[in-house]
Design a protein around this motif. Structure first.
Motif, PDB file in Angstrom:
ATOM      1  N   TRP A  39       0.916  -1.297   0.041  1.00 12.04           N
ATOM      2  CA  TRP A  39       0.018   0.086  -0.122  1.00 12.04           C
ATOM      3  C   TRP A  39       0.901   1.178  -0.123  1.00 12.04           C
ATOM      4  CZ3 TRP A  39      -4.922  -0.164  -1.038  1.00 12.04           C
ATOM      5  CH2 TRP A  39      -5.713  -1.206  -0.998  1.00 12.04           C
ATOM      6  N   MET A  40       1.993   1.199   1.102  1.00  4.79           N
ATOM      7  CA  MET A  40       2.768   2.456   0.840  1.00  4.79           C
ATOM      8  C   MET A  40       3.501   2.596  -0.465  1.00  4.79           C
ATOM      9  SD  MET A  40       6.294   2.771   1.038  1.00  4.79           S
ATOM     10  CE  MET A  40       7.169   1.199   1.483  1.00  4.79           C
ATOM     11  N   VAL A  41       3.912   1.520  -1.110  1.00  6.70           N
ATOM     12  CA  VAL A  41       4.738   1.760  -2.465  1.00  6.70           C
ATOM     13  C   VAL A  41       3.678   2.346  -3.539  1.00  6.70           C
ATOM     14  CG1 VAL A  41       5.713   0.610  -4.288  1.00  6.70           C
ATOM     15  CG2 VAL A  41       6.259  -0.136  -2.263  1.00  6.70           C
ATOM     16  N   ARG A  42       2.553   1.874  -3.486  1.00  6.11           N
ATOM     17  CA  ARG A  42       1.370   2.474  -4.300  1.00  6.11           C
ATOM     18  C   ARG A  42       1.084   3.967  -3.816  1.00  6.11           C
ATOM     19  NH1 ARG A  42      -1.258  -2.842  -3.240  1.00  6.11           N
ATOM     20  NH2 ARG A  42      -1.253  -3.979  -5.207  1.00  6.11           N
ATOM     21  N   CYS A  43       1.003   4.366  -2.764  1.00  8.50           N
ATOM     22  CA  CYS A  43       0.715   5.556  -2.209  1.00  8.50           C
ATOM     23  C   CYS A  43       2.041   6.559  -2.836  1.00  8.50           C
ATOM     24  CB  CYS A  43       0.663   5.822  -0.767  1.00  8.50           C
ATOM     25  SG  CYS A  43      -0.918   5.118  -0.199  1.00  8.50           S
ATOM     26  N   LEU A  44       3.221   5.892  -2.714  1.00 10.49           N
ATOM     27  CA  LEU A  44       4.282   6.730  -3.064  1.00 10.49           C
ATOM     28  C   LEU A  44       4.361   7.114  -4.463  1.00 10.49           C
ATOM     29  CD1 LEU A  44       7.443   5.588  -1.058  1.00 10.49           C
ATOM     30  CD2 LEU A  44       6.518   7.906  -0.969  1.00 10.49           C
ATOM     31  N   GLY A  45       4.047   5.877  -5.466  1.00 12.80           N
ATOM     32  CA  GLY A  45       3.658   5.805  -6.640  1.00 12.80           C
ATOM     33  C   GLY A  45       2.719   6.829  -7.203  1.00 12.80           C
ATOM     34  N   GLU A  46       1.663   6.948  -6.421  1.00 12.11           N
ATOM     35  CA  GLU A  46       0.606   8.188  -6.988  1.00 12.11           C
ATOM     36  C   GLU A  46       1.331   9.531  -6.627  1.00 12.11           C
ATOM     37  OE1 GLU A  46      -3.939   8.557  -5.816  1.00 12.11           O
ATOM     38  OE2 GLU A  46      -2.632   8.580  -4.175  1.00 12.11           O
ATOM     39  N   MET A  47       2.154   9.607  -5.482  1.00 12.74           N
ATOM     40  CA  MET A  47       2.620  11.015  -5.436  1.00 12.74           C
ATOM     41  C   MET A  47       3.673  11.226  -6.441  1.00 12.74           C
ATOM     42  SD  MET A  47       3.282  10.599  -1.241  1.00 12.74           S
ATOM     43  CE  MET A  47       4.340  12.169  -0.936  1.00 12.74           C
ATOM     44  N   VAL A  48       4.528  10.339  -6.949  1.00 15.53           N
ATOM     45  CA  VAL A  48       5.227  10.659  -8.089  1.00 15.53           C
ATOM     46  C   VAL A  48       4.615  10.819  -9.252  1.00 15.53           C
ATOM     47  CG1 VAL A  48       6.960   9.337  -9.581  1.00 15.53           C
ATOM     48  CG2 VAL A  48       7.324   8.983  -7.154  1.00 15.53           C
ATOM     49  N   GLU A  50       1.421  12.087  -9.598  1.00 17.06           N
ATOM     50  CA  GLU A  50       0.331  13.285  -9.485  1.00 17.06           C
ATOM     51  C   GLU A  50       0.957  14.399  -9.101  1.00 17.06           C
ATOM     52  OE1 GLU A  50      -2.524  12.823 -10.703  1.00 17.06           O
ATOM     53  OE2 GLU A  50      -2.349  10.592 -10.980  1.00 17.06           O
ATOM     54  N   ASP A  51       1.900  14.267  -8.125  1.00 15.02           N
ATOM     55  CA  ASP A  51       2.397  15.456  -7.452  1.00 15.02           C
ATOM     56  C   ASP A  51       3.892  15.864  -7.773  1.00 15.02           C
ATOM     57  OD1 ASP A  51      -0.027  15.501  -6.091  1.00 15.02           O
ATOM     58  OD2 ASP A  51       1.054  14.347  -4.597  1.00 15.02           O
ATOM     59  N   GLY A  52       4.454  15.036  -8.814  1.00 10.24           N
ATOM     60  CA  GLY A  52       5.779  15.269  -9.214  1.00 10.24           C
ATOM     61  C   GLY A  52       6.895  14.954  -7.986  1.00 10.24           C
ATOM     62  N   LEU A  53       6.503  14.196  -7.129  1.00  6.14           N
ATOM     63  CA  LEU A  53       7.596  13.729  -6.115  1.00  6.14           C
ATOM     64  C   LEU A  53       8.767  13.152  -6.825  1.00  6.14           C
ATOM     65  CD1 LEU A  53       8.248  13.325  -2.971  1.00  6.14           C
ATOM     66  CD2 LEU A  53       7.391  11.168  -3.100  1.00  6.14           C
ATOM     67  N   LYS A  54       9.845  13.423  -6.542  1.00 14.64           N
ATOM     68  CA  LYS A  54      11.358  12.827  -6.891  1.00 14.64           C
ATOM     69  C   LYS A  54      12.031  12.132  -5.806  1.00 14.64           C
ATOM     70  CE  LYS A  54      11.973  16.143 -10.822  1.00 14.64           C
ATOM     71  NZ  LYS A  54      10.568  16.624 -10.617  1.00 14.64           N
ATOM     72  N   ILE A  55      12.005  10.827  -5.918  1.00  9.92           N
ATOM     73  CA  ILE A  55      12.823  10.191  -4.742  1.00  9.92           C
ATOM     74  C   ILE A  55      13.295   9.099  -5.604  1.00  9.92           C
ATOM     75  CG2 ILE A  55      10.975  10.562  -3.083  1.00  9.92           C
ATOM     76  CD1 ILE A  55       9.699   7.777  -3.652  1.00  9.92           C
ATOM     77  N   VAL A  71       4.552   1.547 -10.448  1.00  7.23           N
ATOM     78  CA  VAL A  71       3.999   2.402 -10.416  1.00  7.23           C
ATOM     79  C   VAL A  71       4.699   3.832 -10.441  1.00  7.23           C
ATOM     80  CG1 VAL A  71       2.572   1.269  -8.317  1.00  7.23           C
ATOM     81  CG2 VAL A  71       4.652   2.487  -7.657  1.00  7.23           C
ATOM     82  N   GLY A  72       5.921   3.698 -11.037  1.00 11.36           N
ATOM     83  CA  GLY A  72       6.675   4.929 -11.450  1.00 11.36           C
ATOM     84  C   GLY A  72       7.872   5.522 -10.650  1.00 11.36           C
ATOM     85  N   ILE A  73       8.167   4.733  -9.519  1.00  8.38           N
ATOM     86  CA  ILE A  73       9.197   4.986  -8.561  1.00  8.38           C
ATOM     87  C   ILE A  73      10.600   4.552  -9.108  1.00  8.38           C
ATOM     88  CG2 ILE A  73      10.159   4.684  -6.435  1.00  8.38           C
ATOM     89  CD1 ILE A  73       7.238   4.064  -5.395  1.00  8.38           C
ATOM     90  N   GLU A  74      11.714   5.383  -9.175  1.00 11.06           N
ATOM     91  CA  GLU A  74      13.100   5.164  -9.557  1.00 11.06           C
ATOM     92  C   GLU A  74      13.545   4.205  -8.861  1.00 11.06           C
ATOM     93  OE1 GLU A  74      17.127   7.155 -10.516  1.00 11.06           O
ATOM     94  OE2 GLU A  74      15.408   8.423 -10.355  1.00 11.06           O
ATOM     95  N   LEU A 251     -10.458   8.441  -0.169  1.00 11.54           N
ATOM     96  CA  LEU A 251     -10.982   9.275  -1.503  1.00 11.54           C
ATOM     97  C   LEU A 251     -11.525   7.906  -2.693  1.00 11.54           C
ATOM     98  CD1 LEU A 251      -8.332  11.958  -1.970  1.00 11.54           C
ATOM     99  CD2 LEU A 251     -10.604  11.911  -1.081  1.00 11.54           C
ATOM    100  N   GLU A 252     -12.915   8.084  -2.799  1.00 12.92           N
ATOM    101  CA  GLU A 252     -13.575   7.025  -3.785  1.00 12.92           C
ATOM    102  C   GLU A 252     -12.896   6.957  -5.168  1.00 12.92           C
ATOM    103  OE1 GLU A 252     -15.317   4.688  -2.543  1.00 12.92           O
ATOM    104  OE2 GLU A 252     -15.473   5.790  -0.553  1.00 12.92           O
ATOM    105  N   GLY A 253     -12.188   7.924  -5.599  1.00 12.37           N
ATOM    106  CA  GLY A 253     -11.838   7.925  -6.819  1.00 12.37           C
ATOM    107  C   GLY A 253     -10.130   7.937  -6.973  1.00 12.37           C
ATOM    108  N   ASP A 254      -9.501   7.622  -5.944  1.00 15.34           N
ATOM    109  CA  ASP A 254      -8.167   7.653  -5.696  1.00 15.34           C
ATOM    110  C   ASP A 254      -7.796   6.613  -6.702  1.00 15.34           C
ATOM    111  OD1 ASP A 254      -5.538   7.384  -4.947  1.00 15.34           O
ATOM    112  OD2 ASP A 254      -6.162   7.849  -2.666  1.00 15.34           O
ATOM    113  N   ASN A 255      -6.721   7.331  -7.669  1.00 15.45           N
ATOM    114  CA  ASN A 255      -6.023   6.200  -8.695  1.00 15.45           C
ATOM    115  C   ASN A 255      -5.280   5.118  -8.130  1.00 15.45           C
ATOM    116  OD1 ASN A 255      -6.990   7.924 -10.906  1.00 15.45           O
ATOM    117  ND2 ASN A 255      -5.087   9.245 -10.505  1.00 15.45           N
ATOM    118  N   LEU A 256      -5.059   5.363  -6.791  1.00 14.25           N
ATOM    119  CA  LEU A 256      -4.481   4.044  -6.028  1.00 14.25           C
ATOM    120  C   LEU A 256      -5.010   2.829  -6.435  1.00 14.25           C
ATOM    121  CD1 LEU A 256      -2.027   3.853  -4.042  1.00 14.25           C
ATOM    122  CD2 LEU A 256      -3.667   4.117  -2.220  1.00 14.25           C
ATOM    123  N   PHE A 257      -6.356   2.801  -6.267  1.00 16.25           N
ATOM    124  CA  PHE A 257      -7.041   1.566  -6.439  1.00 16.25           C
ATOM    125  C   PHE A 257      -7.331   0.763  -7.810  1.00 16.25           C
ATOM    126  CE2 PHE A 257      -8.311   4.057  -2.666  1.00 16.25           C
ATOM    127  CZ  PHE A 257      -8.104   3.184  -1.604  1.00 16.25           C
TER     128      PHE A 257
END
Length: 260
Positions: A39-48, A50-55, A71-74, A251-257
């Motif tokens: 779940w945590m990896v999916r949440c971070l992937g969404e931040m990468v 949707e929010d442009g998080l760089k990690i 999910v797009g994490i380097e 959030l019902e529309g969360d891309n995470l799911f």
């Protein structure tokens, strides 16, 4: 979509969602293994995405590495990272001192190496993982395949003199064959029921020839984020001695799911 999740999955998601708030742009982050860590990896992937998080993420298993890339994490290796700002991982059990049992998913060796190579370790868990005394969950011990039965016999002998309630030791199986870790080793599960002195047990077991590492994480975890099925989370910081409570909105529309 969250309405379809069980209360346990909602608790895991809530803990994961809160824990990723600790991650900042530019960090090198250890990525744990297991259902809660996923779940945590999916949440971070969404931040990468949707929010442009760089990690840069350092995974603790092959399956976590695969999910992180999806999910797009380097993804980089620990040797490339050298040291990490933060590791977020799950646990099979944790006590009031934030000592842990880990390794139910078979990744304890990489998990412990990554966690101890981090400035901070954050554990995410649901309320069922909290115990007064460690040991109800079988303690995983990673052993090399060569002579594993001798190693088990030595563990059996060592347990006689240790403060534990049970002493059954079983080889973890994957169907008809022994379970094999990412490093090509086996896992012995120690059914101890209660561990009176985790620190002593960890030291004794790790001295036995053939043992690679055990699943006791002593003085490694700094913060535990405990999730509840209604979205409430408790953030316990062992160093600051604080406990904070928050509520996570589902959030019902969360891309995470979308990929579940």
């Amino acid at each position: 979509m969250t309405g379809e999740l069980s209360p346990i999955d909602k608790a895991k998601f809530a803990a994961a969602k809160r824990a990723v708030d600790f991650v900042e742009d530019g960090m090198r982050v250890g990525l744990g293994t297991g259902s809660t860590a996923a779940w945590m990896v999916r949440c971070l992937g969404e931040m990468v995405r949707e929010d442009g998080l760089k990690i840069k993420g350092v995974p603790t298993s092959v399956r976590t590495a695969e999910l992180a890339r999806q999910v797009g994490i380097e993804v980089i290796s620990l040797d490339e990272a050298k040291w990490l700002d933060l590791t977020i991982d799950g646990a099979d059990e944790f006590d009031a001192d934030l000592n842990l049992i880990k390794g139910g998913g078979g990744a304890l060796l990489q998990e412990k190496i990554v966690a101890t190579a981090s400035d901070q370790m954050i554990v995410i868990a649901d309320t069922a993982k909290e115990v007064a005394t460690l040991g109800a969950f079988p303690l995983p011990v990673e052993v090399i395949p060569f002579g594993w039965q001798t190693t088990r016999a030595l563990i059996d002998e060592a347990l006689i003199n240790l403060d534990v309630m049970g002493r059954e030791v079983t080889l973890r199986m994957n169907g008809e064959a022994p379970f094999v870790t990412d490093e090509g080793n086996h896992i012995l599960d120690l059914h101890l029921k209660r561990i009176g002195n985790p620190r002593q047990l960890s030291l004794v077991v790790n001295q036995i020839p053939g043992v690679v590492e055990n699943g006791l994480f002593i003085d490694i975890c700094d913060v535990v984020v405990v999730g509840h099925g209604d979205g409430k989370v408790e953030v316990r910081d062992i160093n600051a001695g604080t406990v904070e409570e928050e509520k996570i909105d589902f959030l019902e529309g969360d891309n995470l799911f979308n990929d579940l």
